[in-house]
Design a protein around this motif. Structure first.
Motif, short mmCIF file in Angstrom:
data_model
loop_
_atom_site.label_atom_id
_atom_site.label_comp_id
_atom_site.label_asym_id
_atom_site.label_seq_id
_atom_site.Cartn_x
_atom_site.Cartn_y
_atom_site.Cartn_z
N ASP A 71 0.84 -1.20 0.00
CA ASP A 71 0.00 0.00 0.00
C ASP A 71 0.88 1.25 0.00
N HIS A 72 0.23 2.38 0.19
CA HIS A 72 0.92 3.64 0.09
C HIS A 72 2.08 3.76 1.08
N ASP A 73 1.95 3.10 2.22
CA ASP A 73 2.99 3.18 3.25
C ASP A 73 3.97 2.01 3.19
N GLU A 130 8.11 -4.01 3.20
CA GLU A 130 7.63 -4.42 1.87
C GLU A 130 8.00 -5.85 1.55
N GLU A 164 -6.90 -3.25 -7.89
CA GLU A 164 -7.12 -2.81 -6.52
C GLU A 164 -6.61 -1.38 -6.41
N ARG A 165 -7.37 -0.52 -5.76
CA ARG A 165 -6.97 0.87 -5.65
C ARG A 165 -5.81 1.06 -4.66
N SER A 166 -5.02 2.07 -4.93
CA SER A 166 -3.99 2.53 -4.00
C SER A 166 -2.99 1.45 -3.61
N VAL A 167 -2.70 0.59 -4.51
CA VAL A 167 -1.63 -0.37 -4.22
C VAL A 167 -0.56 -0.26 -5.30
N THR A 168 0.62 -0.68 -4.93
CA THR A 168 1.72 -0.71 -5.87
C THR A 168 2.20 -2.14 -6.02
N VAL A 204 -0.06 -5.88 1.02
CA VAL A 204 -1.51 -6.05 0.90
C VAL A 204 -1.75 -7.53 0.67
N ARG A 233 3.18 -1.17 3.27
CA ARG A 233 2.73 -2.37 3.98
C ARG A 233 2.18 -3.37 2.96
#
Lengths: 300, 745
Positions: free
Chosen positions: B34-36, B357, B386-390, B40, B38
């Motif tokens: 996720d953005h931080d 990560e 999925e939104r807001s994931v990298t 998913v 973490r």
């Protein structure tokens, strides 16, 4: 245009009471005879038919009597000094070979050609007396390498040129950049005044930039061009800037033609101190002509 | 001290596990964060989209490998998983492989300490069975992945930042200025021209011209130095990453760097984009997840006392930062990795994020198309609906041809049956055929053969580039590679081809970095410099030689010859820069400050007995050439060191003769020239000097005789030492290079 002066005085004075025999006459001993090559041209073409009376010659400001005048009678010695350093290579060298063959074919039977090459080493490659095929062989074997000792070469070529009974032209071909001569510019001018040949310098800067300007050597700077020009003028010669692709052979032909079509004035200096530097001033009593001659000579 | 020869990147060969392919699936490992940062978890299979070369492939299964749990048992993803094959009995996920890469040349000593503290903390927080490797490039420890974390810690302790102040220079150019000026040097850019005018503009046109000449030279020199340094550093890293490809599974590479000056504008330099991209591809092919920490020092150094010129604007600082970090960004981008600029601190938060990560990742079972199995490299892309994931995953994939025994990372999975490990297979070495042929000759001491082959090599520029960017032909003998590289470069510099010369300089700059011993220069390094400098002096290319000479002085301060070389190349540069004027039948130059600087350098070189005589001789000649005859006369009259060789004695007599002549002492001068001819019989320069002097003294016949002798000297006449006088130690080059060759063995 070519102008040339022969300061026979230097040679005669050194020789003492030697008789100098020339094909068209004998000069007496115990006197300094000075021979001065004079180019007279109008609209780029040689002016012929002049007599001694048409010339006004001053030595250190003193008007001199022209004892004798010749035109296209004396045999010519041409010394060609070729720069074979790494800064002149490849296509440039090919052009030089062609131009040299051109010179040889343009010389008359009595004329002679000598080939000197230089990079670091100054070397007579083909002497005056060498057979024609020696020149061909030498030209075929030319290879470029090393640095350029052009100042030293000019000094050697002017100093060790042939005897005074022939007219002498020294032609130096180079990109002009000196890379380490022991001779400096000032010394070179001294040499020019104390020796007799006419010096023509062919600066092949465009050749070098076209084909092979190595990092060792850069084309002659403006100051160097000025220096060569002044040096050549001192001997009655010229500087030619040439393009490798077309002009070399043409330039050689022009140099030889101008040199051949010069008058040779002979005089015995009078009204001036014998030893020391002599400044020459030659004029022609006709309007609209270009006159070029050696600017001076030194005795002692 | 760590031996240079022991640390070559090419020696890396990692153990390799092999698995036999049983189904037509490929395992693709990806991290989803996720953005931080973490992980998913719990994403079902149908949320993943995989394309190979842009064509969609079916995702058959997903598994989550969770490394937070100590047991490292695989956990099935939520939402139901369709597996092509179930995990084998007793299967455990492979250990994590984490590589730390430290760009030593980018860090100063102080900055490296902070970063290394953070790195140690990072290693301490890893799990005991994580395999950790380390490379400090281009010099420093290089350890294959190991669970012996204490060893890694000790190796980290031994790393020291190696950044120099940058190429020595007068103008102290900022990175962004250098990039802009690179365009100006090539005649393109107005902005660069404005900078040049701002630096050099003055009311005196001559002063401005000289300054611009020096600036142009410094920019060109800096550019090549940076590019060479970059090639050395990135080349070492690339070899290490290539070696990683034999390790199975996903690797995590954490690269810490303070950046490298790289152009951020089209056509600008230094340009290492090709190397950065190649490096990124290599990392991708090795299935390495890249985390790049750019510890940007430029903001801190704004207040450093090192720089002579003020750095005034925030815009400039931001630009400098962009220039320094650009290659890292390019590298990370190509590798599909993450780029983290760190403006302050030691990078601790980024290390934390990396740990977070990589604490889990997905293993996707992807069905292959027959066309994928061609053994070639393909582009692979994984997306998650999925939104807001990298998604972090490999971007390149090589699928072996059917029936090939392959590494697990690219073979059938997720539950392959392990087979016994095969022997380690090193990655193929990239050595061009021409380079290898030269290397073979060199290895057999056929140095003449090397030169002969070089003489007929049609494209020296390509040869040099191949040498520079390819693998070391002798992975276990890097000194030999450095010695051959030097010989190739010196050969390249003799060429009229500008590309060959540029490549040659890059080779020199590259090996200058590679021969550097972190603990201080040893005999080999100093010998390498001496050979390089002697060669460059002989080529009369001071604009190239100067930065290397300055570097040699810094690296080998006890070598008096380098002090003398510094004076010599500065003088060489002086005579190139100083366009003389012609007046009064003399060619003169009038740059008093330049003359003073050279005088001081020669005076400095007279302090050491080894070089005192030669330094005095050269200074006397320089003073003579610049018209200071009295001082030249005084210096040239001093006694020569009795230990001076015959060449030096001859040169001393010859130059003394010329100086005496200028001082109007012709008889003494003639005597000195005759002494010189006694010392070096037949020497052309002494003969010519005596000839013109004789003419001057009215002895024309004697002069003519000498002139004829000059032209008829035998061909085997020894080389006149005067011919190489301007070229410094080049006169001793054969002996100098012979010593290097022996030390390189």
């Amino acid at each position: 245009m070519t102008a040339r002066v022969i300061a026979a005085a230097g040679l005669l004075a050194m020789a003492g009471a030697t008789l100098i025999a020339q094909q068209e006459g004998v000069f007496r001993a115990n006197a300094d005879f000075v021979a001065v090559d004079v180019s007279v041209r109008q609209a780029g073409r040689p002016v012929t038919g002049l007599t001694a009376r048409d010339f006004e010659l001053r030595d250190n400001g003193a008007l001199q009597d022209v004892a004798d005048l010749t035109y296209q009678q004396l045999p010519i010695d041409v010394v060609v000094a070729l720069d074979v350093s790494s800064s002149v290579a490849g296509r440039v060298l090919d052009e030089l070979r062609r131009a040299l063959q051109q010179v040889r074919s343009d010389l008359a039977a009595r004329d002679r050609l000598k080939l000197v090459t230089f990079n670091m080493r100054i070397k007579e490659l083909v002497g005056f007396e060498a057979p024609a095929d020696a020149m061909d062989t030498a030209l075929t074997r030319l290879a470029a390498s090393g640095n350029t000792m052009i100042f030293d070469t000019i000094a050697v070529a002017l100093t060790s040129s042939s005897s005074g009974d022939r007219r002498q032209l020294v032609v130096v071909l180079s990109d002009g950049e000196d890379s380490g001569s022991i001779t400096d510019a000032g010394t070179l001018f001294d040499v020019a005044r104390r020796t007799t040949p006419t010096l023509d310098v062919v600066l092949a800067s465009s050749l070098a930039s076209d084909a092979a300007v190595s990092a060792r050597s850069i084309p002659a700077t403006e100051a160097l061009r000025q220096m060569y020009s002044a040096l050549a003028r001192e001997t009655g010669g010229l500087v030619f800037n040439v393009d490798v692709s077309s002009a070399l052979s043409t330039t050689f032909r022009r140099m030889l033609e101008e040199f051949r079509s010069s008058y040779v004035l002979h005089f015995v200096p009078s009204g001036v101190a014998r030893r020391g530097a002599h400044t020459l001033d030659v004029r022609v009593k006709r309007p609209g002509v270009d006159v070029r001659a050696r600017r001076g000579y030194v005795i002692g | 001290m760590l031996a240079f020869g022991m640390l070559w990147a090419g020696t890396f060969v990692f153990a390799r596990q092999t698995f036999r392919s049983t189904v037509d699936l490929i395992a693709v490992d990806v991290q989803v964060v996720d953005h931080d940062g973490r992980p998913v978890l719990g994403l079902p299979t149908d949320r993943f989209t995989v394309t190979i070369d842009g064509r969609r492939r079916r995702v058959i299964s997903t598994q989550v490998l969770d490394y937070k749990a100590s047991s490292r048992e695989p956990a099935s993803a939520a939402g139901g998983v369709t597996s092509a094959s179930a995990p084998a009995e007793g299967f455990t996920p492979p250990p994590r492989v984490i590589l730390l890469a430290v760009d030593c040349t980018s860090f100063g000593v102080a900055a490296s300490r902070g970063m290394l503290t953070a790195a140690r903390s990072f290693v301490a927080r890893l799990q005991p069975d994580d395999e950790v490797g380390l490379i400090a490039f281009p010099h420093g420890p290089r350890l294959s992945p190991t669970t012996d974390h204490a060893r890694i810690m000790r190796a980290l302790d031994s790393i020291v930042g190696e950044r120099d102040a940058g190429p020595e220079g007068e103008f102290h150019l900022r990175p962004s200025e250098l990039v802009d000026l690179s365009l100006w040097v090539n005649g393109f850019d107005r902005q660069g021209r404005d900078i040049a005018q701002r630096i050099c503009g003055s009311s005196d046109p001559d002063t401005t011209r000289r300054c611009l000449d020096r600036l142009r030279f410094e920019v060109s020199s800096d550019l090549l130095s940076y590019e060479g340094q970059a090639t050395a550093s990135l080349g070492t890293l690339r070899e290490y990453l290539a070696a990683l490809s034999v390790l199975p599974g996903r690797k995590t590479v954490v690269l810490a760097s303070a950046g490298l000056v790289t152009s951020d504008v089209t056509g600008g330099r230094p340009d290492v984009s090709d190397m950065a991209i190649l490096l990124g591809k290599t990392a991708a092919e090795a299935n390495a997840a890249i985390y790049t920490l750019f510890l940007d020092q430029s903001w801190m150094e704004q207040f450093s006392a090192e720089t002579a010129r003020p750095k005034t604007t925030l815009t400039n600082l931001a630009r400098d930062s962009a220039v320094l970090g650009r290659w890292l960004d390019q590298f990370s981008g190509t590798a599909g990795g993450s780029f983290f600029p760190v403006l302050a601190g030691n990078g601790d938060p980024v290390f934390d994020r990396v740990i977070s990560e990589m604490s889990s990742y997905y293993l996707l079972g992807v069905q292959l198309d027959e066309a994928d199995r061609d053994g070639r490299v393909h582009q692979i892309n994984v997306k998650v609906n999925e939104r807001s994931v990298t998604v972090r995953g490999r971007t390149w994939l090589a699928v072996p041809k059917r029936g090939t025994v392959v590494a697990a990372s690219s073979a059938a999975a997720p539950a392959p049956a392990p087979v016994p490990a095969s022997a380690p297979v090193p990655p193929p070495r990239r050595v061009a055929a021409d380079v290898q042929a030269l290397a073979d000759l060199y290895e057999h001491r056929d140095y003449g053969g090397v030169q002969a082959r070089l003489a007929v090599t049609p494209d020296v520029a390509t040869l040099l580039r191949d040498y520079r960017t390819g693998d070391n032909p002798w992975p276990d003998a890097p000194r030999r590679a450095a010695a051959l590289g030097l010989e190739l470069a010196l050969n390249g510099l003799r060429h009229d081809n500008g590309f060959a010369r540029d490549e040659a300089i890059k080779v020199l700059a590259q090996y200058q970095t590679l021969v550097r011993q972190p603990s201080g220069a040893d005999a080999f390094e100093c010998s390498w410099y001496w050979t390089e400098i002697a060669g460059l002096e002989g080529l009369l290319q001071p604009y190239i030689a100067t930065p290397f000479v300055n570097r040699a002085v810094e690296r080998c301060p006890k070598e008096a010859r380098f002090q003398l070389a510094q004076a010599l190349v500065t003088e060489q540069q002086y005579w190139i820069d100083e366009r003389p004027t012609f007046s009064g039948e003399r060619l003169t130059s009038s740059n008093a400050s330049g003359q003073l600087a050279i005088t001081r350098l020669y005076e400095k070189a007279t302090a050491d007995r080894e070089t005192a005589s030669e330094a005095r001789l050269r200074l006397a000649w320089f003073l003579y050439r610049t018209g200071k005859i009295d001082r030249a006369l005084e210096l040239s009259g001093e006694k020569l060191d009795p230990a001076a060789d015959r060449q030096l004695q001859y040169l001393s007599e010859l130059t003394r003769g010329q100086i005496l002549r200028a001082a109007r002492q012709p008889d003494a001068a003639a005597e000195m020239f005759r002494h010189a001819l006694d010392t070096w019989p037949g020497a052309q320069a002494a003969r010519v000097a005596l000839m013109t002097l004789s003419l001057d003294l009215g002895r024309a016949q004697e002069a003519a005789g000498i002139g004829n002798d000059v032209q008829h000297a035998p061909d085997d006449q020894p080389i006149d030492p005067w011919w190489t006088f301007r070229e410094g130690d080049y006169r001793a080059y054969p002996a100098i290079i012979a010593r290097l060759r022996e030390l390189a063995r």
